[in-house]
Every structure is written in C-alpha cells, then in structure tokens.
Design an enzyme around this catalytic site. Structure first.
Site, PDB file in Angstrom:
ATOM      1  N   THR A 117      42.578   2.088  24.473  1.00  0.00           N
ATOM      2  CA  THR A 117      42.132   2.867  25.621  1.00  0.00           C
ATOM      3  C   THR A 117      43.289   3.602  26.292  1.00  0.00           C
ATOM      4  OG1 THR A 117      41.337   2.615  27.900  1.00  0.00           O
ATOM      5  CG2 THR A 117      42.304   0.707  26.920  1.00  0.00           C
ATOM      6  N   TYR A 141      42.550  -5.453  32.218  1.00  0.00           N
ATOM      7  CA  TYR A 141      41.835  -4.834  31.095  1.00  0.00           C
ATOM      8  C   TYR A 141      42.812  -4.015  30.246  1.00  0.00           C
ATOM      9  CZ  TYR A 141      39.143  -1.348  28.564  1.00  0.00           C
ATOM     10  OH  TYR A 141      38.677  -0.519  27.588  1.00  0.00           O
TER      11      TYR A 141
END
Ligand code: UDP
Length: 332
Positions: A117, A141
């Site tokens: 990501t 995350y």
C-alpha cells in the site's frame, strides 16, 4: 492449467484478481476465512476455507492443489482500527504472513505477489510518489504492510523467494461485467459511501476536511480501477514466473482527484445529490497522495485502461445497486 493460491480471494481486490487469473489461463484457488470476504464472489476456481495463520490447514491446501505461486491479499485494512488494536493487525497481517511463507517454503512454492500500500510511505515529502520515496508509515496498518515487504525481501535473499510488493494507491470501481465488486462492512471508502448517501441508504456522508492546502480544500487521491489492478497482479506474477526478478512497484494512474471532484462524478452518474455533512479532518489523512507509475509502466507495461472518474464510479454504482441498495430504496 497451473494453480495459484489466492489468499483473500473472496475479498474486493482478491476476487477481481481471481477473475483476471482465470482469464490468463491460471486456476485461482481461493483461500479465505470469510471474516470480510464473500463466498458468492468466489466464482473462478475452487474455494478452500481457512485462515492464513493456520499453518497446518495451509499446508494441506498447498499439498492438494500444488500452486506455482501465491497472490497474498488476506489482511486487515482499516487504519483507525489498526491504531486502536495494533496487536491484532500485527498478528493477522505480519505473523500470519510468516506462517504462509513457511508453508510455501515447505512445499517449494517460490513466488509471491503481495498487496502492499501507499500507506507505507506515510506523509511523503513530495508527490508524485516514486518507489524511492522513504517508507515511513504513520500507523500500524502501514507498518504491518511494510514489515511484510521486509519479510519477503529477506526470504528472497536467504531462500530464493521471488516476490512482488505492489503498493496500491486508492483501489476503486468494480468489475465492468458486474460479476464482483466492493462490499465492505463497515464501508469506509469514499466512492461507495458517496454512492450509498446518494441512494438514500445513508442519511449523509461526512466530508473529512475542506481546509486542506489543495485547490478546492479537499484531499486528493489517485483512484486506480480495480480491474487494472487485477490485471497488473497477473502481469507481476508472469514477470516473477519468467525469472525476471523481484519487484516493488507503485500501482496508480498518476492522476489525482479531490474529494469534491469525486462527489461531482457520483452526482453525475447517479443523477442525485450527495448529502454531505462537514466533518473535521480525519486523523492520519495526508492531503495529497498521487503515484508516479513510471516504474510499473516500464517493468510491467502497467498502463491504466480506466482513468476516467465517471467510468470508475459507474462500475461501482452498477455493482452496489445490485447488492447493497435495498430494493425499496433502489434508484435506477
Ligand atoms: N473521505 C471522506 N468521507 C468519507 C470517506 C472518505 O471525506 O466518508 C475522504 C478521506 O478523508 C480521503 C478520501 O476521501 O481524503 C479517500 O478516503 P478513503 O477512505 O476512500 O481512502 P484512503 O485514502 O483513506 O485510503
């Protein structure tokens, strides 16, 4: 046909990747615990229910299907939740991936394509973001995804794993044929939330900040169509299987859209206003995230086919109408 194990194949990007794999002549074996995925979105190959943290179950599935590679999507992906419960994120996203890598080694599966990501870059100093931008995540995350990139690189150096870290920008839209799409509970993403608000399935959508240092005051993101993303996963897989070497690539279009521009597209596509409630800035939101996609273009030929916001929104709307918007509230 060669098999490919797809963890999280019942989820949003994973199910689109299964369709793309099947179209390219692979058999996708979906391995998913259905905690967020949907059984009915597994349409392009066998389904094996299981958790990535369960090494024995993984081993038996790998022994049965003998995949040539793994596409690894299964993960938790909500930034706010990762801040409140980091241990769960590190266990599910990092520790489980180690279990997966061990099962792969045991069975000599030597290639892995991983959904990473742009959150691994944190607050970038410069946009567009190249792969050489320092990776400094600002939440658990992002850290969990960066740690998996490290796991893969070290498994590459020591054990010969061929790996691809595909750093997505904002995955958006749905399969143009309407066969799969985005169905999260809770739904946190901008486009589906705006569509739900336009359809009256939600009273109003919070707009997180209109005082950002951008031309219209709202955040800018690089929305990349999930069908393009899915195809690029297959291209990355073929690249690894042909021995061309491991990859870390940004997957985006290079074009940024503000929240207000996205909302305008949603209003045009649905023919309805999006009711908005002004809300404070969401913690951890960088003002602008746009990819420099040149490396992915050069190494994979990863040119985005769908770059028009209305087309992205149209595909998302078609899927959502058929699935989430209740019949009595359906607006067609
Ligand atoms: N956003 C918003 N309201 C929402 C959801 C998102 O204003 O209900 C904004 C969010 O602040 C960000 C952009 O829309 O600037 C994209 O957010 P999303 O959660 O879709 O993706 P992210 O960029 O966080 O991965």
């Amino acid at each position: 046909m060669p098999s490919v194990l797809v963890t999280g194949g019942a989820g949003y990007v994973g199910s689109h990747a299964c369709k793309a794999l099947a179209a390219a002549g692979f058999t996708p074996i979906t391995y998913d615990d259905l905690s967020t995925g949907h059984r009915d979105l597994v349409r392009w190959g066998p389904f094996e229910e299981g958790s990535v943290g369960d090494g024995e179950r993984l081993s038996s599935v790998i022994a049965r299907h003998r995949p040539v590679a793994v596409l690894h999507f299964a993960a938790l992906s909500l930034v706010g939740e990762s801040v409140r419960d980091p241990a769960r994120y590190y266990r599910t996203n990092v520790a489980s991936t180690l279990t997966l890598l061990e099962a792969m080694r045991r069975h000599h599966v030597e290639a892995m394509v991983f959904s990473s990501t742009c959150a691994t870059y944190g607050l970038p100093d410069r946009v567009p973001i190249t792969e050489d931008t320092p990776q400094r995540p600002i939440n658990p995350y992002g850290w969990s995804k960066l740690m998996v990139e490290r796991l893969m690189a070290d498994h590459g150096s020591a054990y010969g794993l061929q790996w691809a870290a595909l750093r997505y920008f904002n995955a958006a839209g749905a399969d143009p044929d309407g066969e799969t799409g985005e169905d999260h509970e809770p739904e946190t993403h901008l486009i589906p939330r705006a569509l739900l608000a336009a359809a009256g399935a939600m009273p109003a959508m919070d707009l997180f900040g209109a005082d950002w240092p951008t031309p219209d005051g709202t955040c800018i993101r690089d929305y990349v169509h999930v069908d393009d993303l899915a195809r690029w996963h297959v291209q990355a897989l073929v690249h690894l299987l042909s021995g061309k070497g491991s990859l870390a690539l940004n997957l985006g279009t290079g074009k940024g859209w503000s929240v207000r521009q996205v909302l305008a597209a949603v209003e045009r596509v649905t023919g309805r206003p999006v009711p908005i409630r002004m809300a404070p800035r969401r913690e951890g939101d960088p003002p602008v995230l746009v990819a420099d996609p040149s490396r992915a273009c050069a190494l994979l030929g990863a040119e985005a086919r769908i770059t028009d916001m209305e087309t992205i929104v149209e595909t998302a709307w078609r899927f959502l109408k058929g699935r989430r918007v209740q019949p009595e509230r359906k607006v067609m």
